[in-house]
Write a protein that holds these residues in place. Structure first.
Motif, PDB file in Angstrom:
ATOM      1  N   THR A 117     108.548  53.123  26.962  1.00  0.00           N
ATOM      2  CA  THR A 117     108.727  54.514  26.531  1.00  0.00           C
ATOM      3  C   THR A 117     109.109  55.405  27.712  1.00  0.00           C
ATOM      4  N   ASN A 125     116.476  59.948  26.150  1.00  0.00           N
ATOM      5  CA  ASN A 125     116.028  61.299  25.805  1.00  0.00           C
ATOM      6  C   ASN A 125     114.691  61.206  25.043  1.00  0.00           C
ATOM      7  N   ARG A 126     114.184  62.348  24.626  1.00  0.00           N
ATOM      8  CA  ARG A 126     112.875  62.349  23.965  1.00  0.00           C
ATOM      9  C   ARG A 126     112.913  61.555  22.660  1.00  0.00           C
ATOM     10  N   LYS A 127     114.015  61.691  21.900  1.00  0.00           N
ATOM     11  CA  LYS A 127     114.094  60.971  20.618  1.00  0.00           C
ATOM     12  C   LYS A 127     114.059  59.468  20.826  1.00  0.00           C
ATOM     13  N   SER A 128     114.824  58.988  21.805  1.00  0.00           N
ATOM     14  CA  SER A 128     114.840  57.544  22.046  1.00  0.00           C
ATOM     15  C   SER A 128     113.483  57.068  22.565  1.00  0.00           C
ATOM     16  N   LEU A 130     110.504  58.410  21.710  1.00  0.00           N
ATOM     17  CA  LEU A 130     109.630  58.330  20.529  1.00  0.00           C
ATOM     18  C   LEU A 130     109.966  57.111  19.679  1.00  0.00           C
ATOM     19  N   LEU A 131     111.276  56.838  19.520  1.00  0.00           N
ATOM     20  CA  LEU A 131     111.699  55.670  18.739  1.00  0.00           C
ATOM     21  C   LEU A 131     111.214  54.375  19.402  1.00  0.00           C
ATOM     22  N   ARG A 325     119.698  52.221  20.370  1.00  0.00           N
ATOM     23  CA  ARG A 325     119.585  53.675  20.523  1.00  0.00           C
ATOM     24  C   ARG A 325     119.267  54.077  21.968  1.00  0.00           C
TER      25      ARG A 325
END
Length: 666
Positions: A117, A125-128, A130-131, A325
């Motif tokens: 993470t 980025n933040r989305k990746s 979290l994913l 991603r």
């Protein structure tokens, strides 16, 4: 509209004569089949061997006997095998297997999740990020943490080695035209060769296990790294290079300070493609005892356990989505932050990296020290519920759709597959040989006819003529179905942004699924027959064909489309007279790639009773006396792929030349 109509008319006029000749050749074939049915068909029983197969067996036995005495093995192959085995084992010791005298790996679930993470946050980025966290935790929730980490270990090892080889070669290919010309056909061969074909030869040199799996994965994953790196190096502006040269930069300085920085974003795209290819092959390599999720899917396939296969397949898809991603976000990070005004100064960036890695290091310490942070909580395992739900859904579909599935199966089998297969396998081999060469000459050119003649002669020499004809029938039928889907859905996607947005994630997921995941539910629907293998091949190959057709349609000039529309063309006329003819190269590429993808499923089909070459390859894996025949079957699949590809390309070149009023090259 008038120029388009004139072009179509010209093509039709030029091809009319050849079309009649091809129809005449096919009519002679059918007449010959009726008169000579069953003669000279070169049939060979399942356990029968030809002298070629026996010679291959003896050669493979000789290699086995010389493994510990031949200098080539003692001082080269065995060291490579040892290095690869140790490399995979080391990564497994870090994240998946008990190691260094501990009952657990060095990093447990919390450490791996925190580290991955953190890396995703820093380079994506933040989305990746979290994913990534959600994806890794889902492996534990599905009850497949250890299997997932085994797959990740094999994938990461193969990716690191592939990039270590592929990026330098890609830079070389980008800098040197001569090397680019040399390496391009090699990469073409590596990418068009069905993946299962080289598994058996690799086990001959590296034995069954992680080393063979790593080499197989590298063969599949290196070509994208070389191609895309070379493309990135070559697309650097000549003006920029000349500016550097005029300032006195040497070739090395130009590469270090101009070419590589400007190609960085493209190279990261190559890394993305390498990772996706490696993950796909790492699961397939379960056939040669590669550890991980592929083993779970393979065992479920052998026992017809739909729920277990779905559970493991879901974990593979999640891993593919996460890796895709994160690397995609990494390739866009700097540009995205610059546009959003969030690009950090070097000092704040160092502070950010230190903080994130510090937190990750603390969580890794907890994972190393405490059992609760090393072993994923067993109480959180929802895998049994997922498996039971998948089983229930499978039973419901089988009970509810049995009428439809049987109707579809009987229609395609009796109406298309059986007659075509009977024509191919019931005709004398020399008649099929002559017909194929004549069609290649009339539809393509002399080179295609020569390639066809050589390829079919090789099939005769390999002693697998009839099995090759059975495989050819299934392959052609599956490719036709793929192109029907590709044209219908691809045209829809190419003409509608809404359809593209809706369907593309489904197609992406379909492309990342391992080959044999499709087989388990299809096996329940259609039973262990060649039809099951054909439908699985269609599902596997359709996404790439659909995407390529859609891309071809989208590239048609909007001006041309507007002109045709203003001339009163209906939607059907617009598609059939303008968009599809102008997207011919994209459609041809879709057919070529669809054919390669279908052929890559031939061996998988052998696992569910499809027979022919696929069964020969699978039998060669499991039965010592059939190893030579299995190797010959693998070669026959490659030969079929090359012949079909050459004829298809030549036919397209002829059609293109006719459309532009020129003459094709012979």
């Amino acid at each position: 509209m008038a120029p388009v109509t004139a072009a179509v008319t010209a093509v039709a006029t030029r091809l009319r004569g050849r079309k009649y000749l091809i129809l005449a050749v096919l009519a002679v074939w059918v007449l010959g089949w009726a008169l000579l049915h069953g003669r000279d068909t070169l049939e060979l029983g399942g356990a029968e061997l030809t002298p070629v197969h026996s010679s291959l067996n003896q050669g493979m036995d000789a290699i086995d006997d010389g493994r510990n005495s031949n200098p080539f093995f003692l001082y080269f192959v065995n060291y490579i095998r040892l290095f690869l085995d140790e490399a995979v084992t080391f990564v497994q010791a870090l994240i998946s297997q008990p190691s260094f005298g501990r009952p657990l790996p060095v990093l447990g679930w919390l450490g791996v999740t925190a580290l991955a993470t953190g890396v995703a946050f820093l380079y994506g980025n933040r989305k990746s990020a979290l994913l990534t966290a959600a994806g890794l935790i889902s492996f534990g929730l599905l009850g497949l943490w250890e299997e997932s980490m085994d797959t990740l270990a094999l994938t990461l090892t193969a990716v690191v080695l592939s990039l270590a080889v592929g990026i330098p070669l890609g830079v070389w290919a980008g800098m040197s035209d001569r090397f680019h010309r040399v390496v391009t056909p090699v990469l073409d061969f590596m990418q068009t060769m069905p993946t299962f074909v080289y598994l058996a030869p690799l086990t001959l040199f590296f034995l069954i296990g992680p080393a063979s799996a790593t080499v197989a994965t590298m063969i599949y994953a290196i070509p994208p790294a070389i191609r895309i790196t070379a493309h990135g190096i070559r697309q650097v502006s000549p003006d920029t290079l000349e500016a550097g040269t005029s300032l006195g930069a040497t070739t090395a300085q130009s590469l270090r300070h101009v070419r590589l920085p400007m190609a960085k974003q493209t190279i990261i795209v190559g890394v993305n493609q390498t990772i996706m290819a490696a993950l796909s092959m790492a699961t397939i390599a379960a056939l040669i005892d590669a550890p991980g999720l592929g083993q779970t899917v393979l065992k479920a396939l052998q026992t017809l356990d739909v729920g277990t296969a779905f559970n493991a397949g879901l974990a593979i898809v999640i891993m593919a989505v996460v890796l895709d991603r994160v690397t995609s976000a990494a390739s866009r990070r700097v540009e995205a932050e610059r546009r959003a005004g969030r690009l950090l100064s070097p000092g704040r960036r160092r502070l950010q990296v230190t903080g994130v890695l510090g937190v990750a290091a603390f969580l890794c310490y907890l994972s190393y020290t405490y059992v609760w942070a090393a072993e994923f909580p067993a109480q959180a395992n929802v895998g049994p519920y997922v498996r039971r739900a998948a089983d229930a859904a499978s039973v419901w579909v089988q009970d509810s759709l049995v009428g439809v599935t049987e109707a579809v199966k009987n229609l395609l089998t009796n109406g298309l597959l059986n007659p075509f297969e009977a024509l191919l396998t019931g005709s004398p081999w020399w008649l099929v040989f002559a017909v194929a060469v004549a069609v290649a000459l009339l539809a393509g050119n002399a080179r295609a006819a020569l390639a066809t003649a050589i390829g079919l002669a090789v099939l005769v020499l390999l002693g697998l003529w009839q099995d090759s004809m059975v495989t050819l029938a299934s392959t052609v039928v599956a490719t036709v179905l793929v192109m029907v889907l590709g044209l219908v859905v691809g045209v829809w996607m190419g003409r509608s942004d809404r359809a593209d947005t809706m369907l593309r994630p489904v197609l992406d997921a379909g492309q990342t699924m391992p080959h044999f995941v499709y087989l388990v539910p299809l096996l329940g629907l259609f039973g262990p027959t060649r039809f099951t293998a054909i439908i699985a091949a269609v599902i596997f190959a359709a996404p790439v064909a659909i995407k390529l057709v859609a891309e071809g349609i989208r590239r048609v000039s909007p001006t041309t489309v507007e002109a045709a529309t203003s001339a009163g063309a209906s939607t059907w006329q617009l598609i059939s007279k303008v968009q599809l003819p102008m997207a011919r190269s994209g459609v041809t590429l879709a057919a070529s790639q669809g054919l390669i993808y279908v052929l890559s499923m031939v061996v998988v089909g052998g696992l569910v009773g499809a027979g022919a070459l696929g069964y020969d390859v699978v039998a060669g894996f499991s039965q010592h006396q059939l190893r030579g025949k299995g190797l010959a079957a693998g070669l026959a699949i490659v030969v079929l792929g090359i012949v079909l590809d050459r004829v298809m390309r030549a036919a397209t070149q002829r059609a293109d030349a006719a459309a532009h009023g020129g003459q094709p090259h012979n």
